[in-house]
Motif scaffolding. Structure first.
Motif, PDB file in Angstrom:
ATOM      1  N   HIS A 117       0.828  -1.212   0.000  1.00  0.00           N
ATOM      2  CA  HIS A 117       0.000   0.000   0.000  1.00  0.00           C
ATOM      3  C   HIS A 117       0.856   1.251   0.000  1.00  0.00           C
ATOM      4  CE1 HIS A 117      -2.074  -3.292   2.187  1.00  0.00           C
ATOM      5  NE2 HIS A 117      -2.808  -3.156   1.110  1.00  0.00           N
ATOM      6  N   ALA A 118       2.078   1.125   0.548  1.00  0.00           N
ATOM      7  CA  ALA A 118       2.965   2.280   0.568  1.00  0.00           C
ATOM      8  C   ALA A 118       3.561   2.524  -0.812  1.00  0.00           C
ATOM      9  CB  ALA A 118       4.070   2.083   1.600  1.00  0.00           C
TER      10      ALA A 118
ATOM     11  N   GLY B 244     -15.177   8.521  12.720  1.00  0.00           N
ATOM     12  CA  GLY B 244     -14.080   9.332  13.246  1.00  0.00           C
ATOM     13  C   GLY B 244     -12.793   8.730  12.713  1.00  0.00           C
ATOM     14  N   ASP B 245     -11.881   8.387  13.619  1.00  0.00           N
ATOM     15  CA  ASP B 245     -10.681   7.664  13.207  1.00  0.00           C
ATOM     16  C   ASP B 245     -10.603   6.327  13.921  1.00  0.00           C
ATOM     17  OD1 ASP B 245      -9.553   9.338  11.308  1.00  0.00           O
ATOM     18  OD2 ASP B 245      -8.768  10.670  12.850  1.00  0.00           O
ATOM     19  N   ALA B 246     -11.761   5.814  14.311  1.00  0.00           N
ATOM     20  CA  ALA B 246     -11.781   4.618  15.159  1.00  0.00           C
ATOM     21  C   ALA B 246     -11.103   3.436  14.503  1.00  0.00           C
ATOM     22  CB  ALA B 246     -13.210   4.264  15.524  1.00  0.00           C
ATOM     23  N   THR B 247     -11.170   3.338  13.173  1.00  0.00           N
ATOM     24  CA  THR B 247     -10.523   2.204  12.512  1.00  0.00           C
ATOM     25  C   THR B 247      -9.513   2.698  11.471  1.00  0.00           C
ATOM     26  OG1 THR B 247     -12.303   2.095  10.913  1.00  0.00           O
ATOM     27  CG2 THR B 247     -12.463   0.624  12.801  1.00  0.00           C
ATOM     28  N   GLN B 248      -8.906   3.856  11.761  1.00  0.00           N
ATOM     29  CA  GLN B 248      -7.936   4.414  10.811  1.00  0.00           C
ATOM     30  C   GLN B 248      -6.651   3.582  10.802  1.00  0.00           C
ATOM     31  OE1 GLN B 248      -7.557   6.123   7.931  1.00  0.00           O
ATOM     32  NE2 GLN B 248      -8.648   7.779   8.932  1.00  0.00           N
ATOM     33  N   PHE B 249      -6.171   3.246   9.590  1.00  0.00           N
ATOM     34  CA  PHE B 249      -4.899   2.537   9.458  1.00  0.00           C
ATOM     35  C   PHE B 249      -4.041   3.274   8.443  1.00  0.00           C
ATOM     36  CE2 PHE B 249      -7.387  -0.583  11.534  1.00  0.00           C
ATOM     37  CZ  PHE B 249      -6.489  -1.328  12.261  1.00  0.00           C
ATOM     38  N   LEU B 250      -2.714   3.081   8.544  1.00  0.00           N
ATOM     39  CA  LEU B 250      -1.811   3.847   7.691  1.00  0.00           C
ATOM     40  C   LEU B 250      -2.125   3.670   6.209  1.00  0.00           C
ATOM     41  CD1 LEU B 250       1.656   3.496   9.443  1.00  0.00           C
ATOM     42  CD2 LEU B 250       0.197   5.512   9.245  1.00  0.00           C
ATOM     43  N   GLY B 251      -2.397   2.422   5.788  1.00  0.00           N
ATOM     44  CA  GLY B 251      -2.671   2.161   4.379  1.00  0.00           C
ATOM     45  C   GLY B 251      -3.867   2.943   3.868  1.00  0.00           C
ATOM     46  N   ASN B 268       3.052  10.670   0.359  1.00  0.00           N
ATOM     47  CA  ASN B 268       4.321   9.972   0.167  1.00  0.00           C
ATOM     48  C   ASN B 268       5.177   9.982   1.428  1.00  0.00           C
ATOM     49  OD1 ASN B 268       4.662   8.830  -2.555  1.00  0.00           O
ATOM     50  ND2 ASN B 268       4.042  10.883  -3.167  1.00  0.00           N
ATOM     51  N   ALA B 269       5.072  11.057   2.201  1.00  0.00           N
ATOM     52  CA  ALA B 269       5.781  11.076   3.477  1.00  0.00           C
ATOM     53  C   ALA B 269       5.207   9.992   4.396  1.00  0.00           C
ATOM     54  CB  ALA B 269       5.671  12.454   4.132  1.00  0.00           C
ATOM     55  N   ILE B 270       3.869   9.840   4.394  1.00  0.00           N
ATOM     56  CA  ILE B 270       3.262   8.759   5.182  1.00  0.00           C
ATOM     57  C   ILE B 270       3.789   7.418   4.698  1.00  0.00           C
ATOM     58  CG2 ILE B 270       1.110   7.658   5.916  1.00  0.00           C
ATOM     59  CD1 ILE B 270      -0.357  10.231   5.309  1.00  0.00           C
ATOM     60  N   ALA B 271       3.873   7.258   3.360  1.00  0.00           N
ATOM     61  CA  ALA B 271       4.328   5.983   2.792  1.00  0.00           C
ATOM     62  C   ALA B 271       5.730   5.633   3.275  1.00  0.00           C
ATOM     63  CB  ALA B 271       4.288   6.048   1.267  1.00  0.00           C
ATOM     64  N   ILE B 272       6.622   6.635   3.280  1.00  0.00           N
ATOM     65  CA  ILE B 272       8.002   6.377   3.717  1.00  0.00           C
ATOM     66  C   ILE B 272       8.041   5.968   5.184  1.00  0.00           C
ATOM     67  CG2 ILE B 272      10.247   7.478   4.124  1.00  0.00           C
ATOM     68  CD1 ILE B 272       9.827   6.843   1.206  1.00  0.00           C
ATOM     69  N   LEU B 273       7.293   6.698   6.019  1.00  0.00           N
ATOM     70  CA  LEU B 273       7.270   6.344   7.441  1.00  0.00           C
ATOM     71  C   LEU B 273       6.640   4.964   7.635  1.00  0.00           C
ATOM     72  CD1 LEU B 273       6.324   9.721   9.152  1.00  0.00           C
ATOM     73  CD2 LEU B 273       8.521   8.558   9.164  1.00  0.00           C
ATOM     74  N   PHE B 274       5.622   4.670   6.848  1.00  0.00           N
ATOM     75  CA  PHE B 274       4.934   3.374   6.888  1.00  0.00           C
ATOM     76  C   PHE B 274       5.936   2.246   6.642  1.00  0.00           C
ATOM     77  CE2 PHE B 274       1.085   1.016   4.797  1.00  0.00           C
ATOM     78  CZ  PHE B 274       1.078   0.122   5.847  1.00  0.00           C
ATOM     79  N   ILE B 275       6.755   2.401   5.613  1.00  0.00           N
ATOM     80  CA  ILE B 275       7.744   1.370   5.292  1.00  0.00           C
ATOM     81  C   ILE B 275       8.745   1.223   6.436  1.00  0.00           C
ATOM     82  CG2 ILE B 275       9.662   0.792   3.742  1.00  0.00           C
ATOM     83  CD1 ILE B 275       8.019   2.203   1.513  1.00  0.00           C
ATOM     84  N   ILE B 276       9.207   2.370   6.967  1.00  0.00           N
ATOM     85  CA  ILE B 276      10.174   2.312   8.061  1.00  0.00           C
ATOM     86  C   ILE B 276       9.573   1.599   9.269  1.00  0.00           C
ATOM     87  CG2 ILE B 276      11.476   3.734   9.719  1.00  0.00           C
ATOM     88  CD1 ILE B 276      11.777   5.813   7.454  1.00  0.00           C
ATOM     89  N   VAL B 277       8.313   1.933   9.586  1.00  0.00           N
ATOM     90  CA  VAL B 277       7.662   1.290  10.734  1.00  0.00           C
ATOM     91  C   VAL B 277       7.596  -0.224  10.544  1.00  0.00           C
ATOM     92  CG1 VAL B 277       5.429   1.014  11.882  1.00  0.00           C
ATOM     93  CG2 VAL B 277       6.324   3.297  11.462  1.00  0.00           C
ATOM     94  N   CYS B 278       7.229  -0.659   9.330  1.00  0.00           N
ATOM     95  CA  CYS B 278       7.130  -2.099   9.072  1.00  0.00           C
ATOM     96  C   CYS B 278       8.475  -2.787   9.230  1.00  0.00           C
ATOM     97  CB  CYS B 278       6.596  -2.367   7.669  1.00  0.00           C
ATOM     98  SG  CYS B 278       4.826  -2.127   7.540  1.00  0.00           S
ATOM     99  N   LEU B 279       9.537  -2.168   8.707  1.00  0.00           N
ATOM    100  CA  LEU B 279      10.861  -2.783   8.805  1.00  0.00           C
ATOM    101  C   LEU B 279      11.333  -2.826  10.256  1.00  0.00           C
ATOM    102  CD1 LEU B 279      12.666  -1.367   5.642  1.00  0.00           C
ATOM    103  CD2 LEU B 279      11.495  -3.544   5.949  1.00  0.00           C
ATOM    104  N   VAL B 280      11.097  -1.730  10.991  1.00  0.00           N
ATOM    105  CA  VAL B 280      11.513  -1.706  12.396  1.00  0.00           C
ATOM    106  C   VAL B 280      10.737  -2.758  13.192  1.00  0.00           C
ATOM    107  CG1 VAL B 280      11.471  -0.327  14.514  1.00  0.00           C
ATOM    108  CG2 VAL B 280      12.287   0.693  12.393  1.00  0.00           C
TER     109      VAL B 280
END
Lengths: 274, 294
Positions: A117-118, B244-251, B268-280
Motif C-alpha cells: 500500500h505504501a 471518526g478515526d476509530a478504525t484508521q490505518f496507515l494504508g 508519500n511522506a506517510i508511505a516512507i514512514l509506513f515502510i520504516i515502521v514495518c521494517l523496524v
C-alpha cells in the motif's frame, strides 16, 4: 474419561465450524430472497419461491463471464511467473556460488515486509508513464513482484533441507546447470512449488486494491469488481448483491475443493521445511 | 561441481529478471516516494516546491491521525496475538488428536473463509453487522440480548473490535493450518517418551508441543504484527477508517490522502514512514522473540 474428552472436543469443533460456515449459509440463503424479505426477524428463512432473477442479474449485469476470464488469465500467468522466478532465485541464492548473493537475498526478502500500500501511489505514476495502467501486464507485474519474495523464501528453505548428492552425481553425469534446475531440482521441490502456487493463487485471485488503482477500463476488470459494481448499481437490491457475492466465491471454493489435499500438504511441507 | 555452480551467465540469467521486477515494483517507487515526500505536490506532474522536512515535521509532531493509525495497528496486532493465536494453537493440537475422517473434514471447513475474496468478506460482514437487517442483531434478539443490539461498525466504541472479529473469522484457518503443520512435524516418539515419564493431557502439550512449536510461534507473531500494520483492504471496504478515526490505518490514510485529498507529497511522506515502521517492527520482533532457528 477418554470418550468424555472426545465428545467435548467434538462439541467445540462443531460450534466453531458452524461459526465459520454460518455467515456463508446466511449469504446463500438470502441470495434467493426478494429485497423486501430482508427485513424479516428470522435468522434463516426458506424462500417461498427462489428468486432466480437475482442470479440472472448477477451473471449478466455483474459481467460474471468477462471478469472470470480476466481473473483466470491474470492469476494463471502470475502463478506461472512466480513459480519460475522463485525457483530460479531460490536456487541461485542457496546453491550457486557468487559474491553478492547474501545481499541480494536480503533485498528480495525485504519484499515480504514492505507494505504494497505504501508503494501503490508512486507505482501508479510509474505504471502510467510506462503505459502499463489499463493492461493485463499492469496487474501481472505487480502481482508477481509481490508474490516472488515469499516464494523465494519458501523455496530456499526447502532447498536447504535437500541433500546435495543428487546434484553432484548429475554434474558427474555431465548435466548442465539448466538441466539440473529444470530436470532435477524442479521435480524434487514440487511440494514447495505447489505451496507457492497455492498461496499466490489465493492472494492474487482475491486481490482488490491494486486492481482498483491500476485499472479503469471495464473490459480488463477481475472478479472482485463484480461485487463492487453491484454495490453501487444495485445498492438497494440486496438479493442481487448477495447473489453476485455467492457467484464470485464459487470458483475459488471449487478450486479449493479440488486441490484441498495438495493445498494442506503443500503448506505443511512449506511451513515445516521453511 | 564448483565450476557448474559458479557459472556466471547462469547466475545472471537466474537472478536478473527477478531483481529487475523487484526494482520496478519496490525500489523505484520507494525512491520516487522519498523524493515526493519532500515536496508539496498535489499529484505527479503538477507544479511542486521543495519544502524540506515540512511533511515529516507535520506528521510526527502535529498529526494525531497518523499516531491513531499506528495505535490501531498495535491494538489489532495485540488482538491477533492474544485472542486468535492461542485459540489457533489449541485447535491445532485438538485437531491433530482427533484423527481420521473428522480431522480432514474440520480442517477443510475451518479453511473455507480463507479462500473467499476480501471484497466478498467485507461486503458480507457489512451486511451481517447491518443495524436494520443484519444477522448479528437478529441473533442477539433471539438469545434475549436485545439491549446489546448495535450498529457494530458504525459506533466508535465497537468499530475496531468488530473489525478484529471479522479479521479473525477470515484469518483463523491460516493460523490454524500453520500451527497444525508445525505439530505434524513433531515426532510421535517424543510423546511416547513423555507418556512413559508420566506426563499427560494439558501438561504434556504445555511441556512438549508448545516449546517445540516456538519457531512457528515466533514467525506467526511477527506475521501477525505485520498483518496488523498492513491492514488496508478490509478497512477500506467496510468503514474506510471511520467512524471518526476509530478504525484508521496507515494504508487507508495514505490512500485517501493521495487519491481523495490530493495531498500527494504528504501521502508519500506517510508511505516512507509506513515502510520504516514495518521494517523496524519486523526487526524488533525477530530480535526479541526467542526463536530456535534465528
Amino acid at each position: 474419561m477418554k470418550t468424555w474428552n472426545r465428545s467435548i472436543i467434538w462439541i467445540i469443533f462443531l460450534v466453531v465450524a458452524l461459526g465459520q460456515l454460518f455467515p456463508l449459509i446466511w449469504l446463500i440463503d438470502f441470495s434467493f430472497m426478494k429485497s423486501s424479505d430482508f427485513f424479516t426477524s428470522a435468522v434463516l428463512k426458506w424462500p417461498s419461491s427462489p428468486e432466480w432473477t437475482n442470479y440472472i442479474n448477477a451473471w449478466i449485469d455483474g459481467k460474471f463471464p468477462e471478469y472470470l476470464f480476466n481473473s483466470v488469465l491474470v492469476s494463471a500467468t502470475t502463478i506461472i511467473l512466480t513459480v519460475i522466478f522463485s525457483l530460479l532465485l531460490g536456487y541461485a541464492f542457496t546453491r550457486m556460488q557468487w559474491k553478492l548473493r547474501g545481499l541480494f537475498f536480503s533485498i528480495i526478502l525485504l519484499g515480504i515486509m514492505i507494505p504494497i500500500h505504501a508503494t501503490l501511489i508512486p507505482n501508479f505514476a510509474i505504471f502510467k508513464a510506462l503505459h502499463l495502467t489499463d493492461t493485463y501486464l499492469g496487474l501481472i507485474i505487480p502481482y508477481t513482484a509481490v508474490s516472488v519474495p515469499l516464494g523465494t523464501f519458501i523455496l530456499s528453505g526447502f532447498l536447504r533441507s535437500l541433500p546435495k548428492e543428487i546434484e553432484e552425481s548429475a554434474v558427474i553425469d555431465g548435466c548442465s546447470i539448466y538441466q539440473i534446475v529444470f530436470r532435477i531440482i524442479m521435480p524434487l521441490t514440487m511440494p514447495a512449488l505447489v505451496t507457492i502456487a497455492v498461496t499466490t493463487f489465493i492472494s492474487c485471485w482475491n486481490e482488490f486494491i491494486m486492481a482498483a488503482t491500476f485499472l479503469s477500463k471495464d473490459s480488463l476488470k477481475t472478479l472482485p469488481f463484480s461485487v463492487m459494481n453491484f454495490a453501487g448499481q444495485y445498492s438497494s437490491d440486496y438479493g442481487s448483491q448477495f447473489a453476485v457475492m455467492v457467484l464470485t466465491s464459487i470458483p475459488a471454493i471449487v478450486i479449493y475443493a479440488l486441490f484441498n489435499e495438495q493445498i494442506t500438504k503443500g503448506i505443511t511441507a512449506g511451513a515445516v521445511k521453511g | 561441481m564448483q565450476k557448474v555452480l559458479s557459472n556466471k551467465l547462469a547466475i545472471f540469467l537466474f537472478v536478473f529478471p527477478g531483481i529487475l521486477l523487484f526494482a520496478l515494483t519496490f525500489l523505484a517507487p520507494i525512491v520516487l516516494s522519498f523524493y515526493y515526500s519532500f515536496t508539496d505536490t498535489l499529484g505527479p506532474g503538477t507544479k511542486l516546491t521543495m519544502i524540506g522536512f515540512e511533511n515529516y515535521k507535520q506528521l510526527l509532531l502535529h498529526d494525531s491521525r497518523f499516531w491513531r493509525s499506528l495505535l490501531n495497528a498495535v491494538l489489532l496486532g495485540l488482538g491477533f496475538i492474544i485472542l486468535q493465536h492461542p485459540v489457533c494453537i489449541l485447535f491445532a493440537i485438538l485437531l491433530d488428536r482427533l484423527g481420521g475422517k473428522a480431522e480432514k473434514i474440520f480442517r477443510t471447513i475451518f479453511f473455507i473463509p480463507c479462500v473467499i475474496s476480501v471484497v466478498v468478506i467485507s461486503r458480507m460482514w457489512l451486511n451481517l453487522m447491518d443495524p436494520s437487517f443484519g444477522m448479528v442483531n437478529k441473533l442477539l434478539d433471539i438469545v434475549g440480548l436485545s439491549s446489546w443490539k448495535h450498529a457494530w461498525l458504525g459506533d466508535t466504541s465497537t468499530a475496531l473490535i468488530s473489525l478484529l472479529f471479522i479479521l479473525i473469522w477470515s484469518g483463523f484457518g491460516w493460523g490454524l493450518l500453520f500451527y497444525y503443520s508445525g505439530i505434524k512435524g513433531i515426532p510421535e516418539d517424543l510423546y511416547e517418551a513423555a507418556h512413559l515419564d508420566g506426563a499427560s493431557g494439558i501438561k504434556l502439550h504445555w511441556k512438549i508441543t508448545v516449546p517445540l512449536l516456538s519457531p512457528v510461534i515466533a514467525v506467526q507473531v511477527t506475521l501477525a504484527m505485520i498483518t496488523a500494520l498492513k491492514q488496508m483492504e478490509t478497512v477500506f471496504l467496510t468503514t474506510n477508517g471511520g467512524p471518526g478515526d476509530a478504525t484508521q490505518f496507515l494504508g487507508v490514510y495514505l490512500y485517501n490522502k493521495a487519491f481523495s485529498a490530493s495531498q500527494y507529497g504528504y501521502a508519500n511522506a506517510i508511505a516512507i514512514l509506513f515502510i520504516i515502521v514495518c521494517l523496524v517492527a519486523t526487526y524488533l520482533s525477530n530480535r526479541f522473540i526467542p526463536s530456535e532457528n534465528a
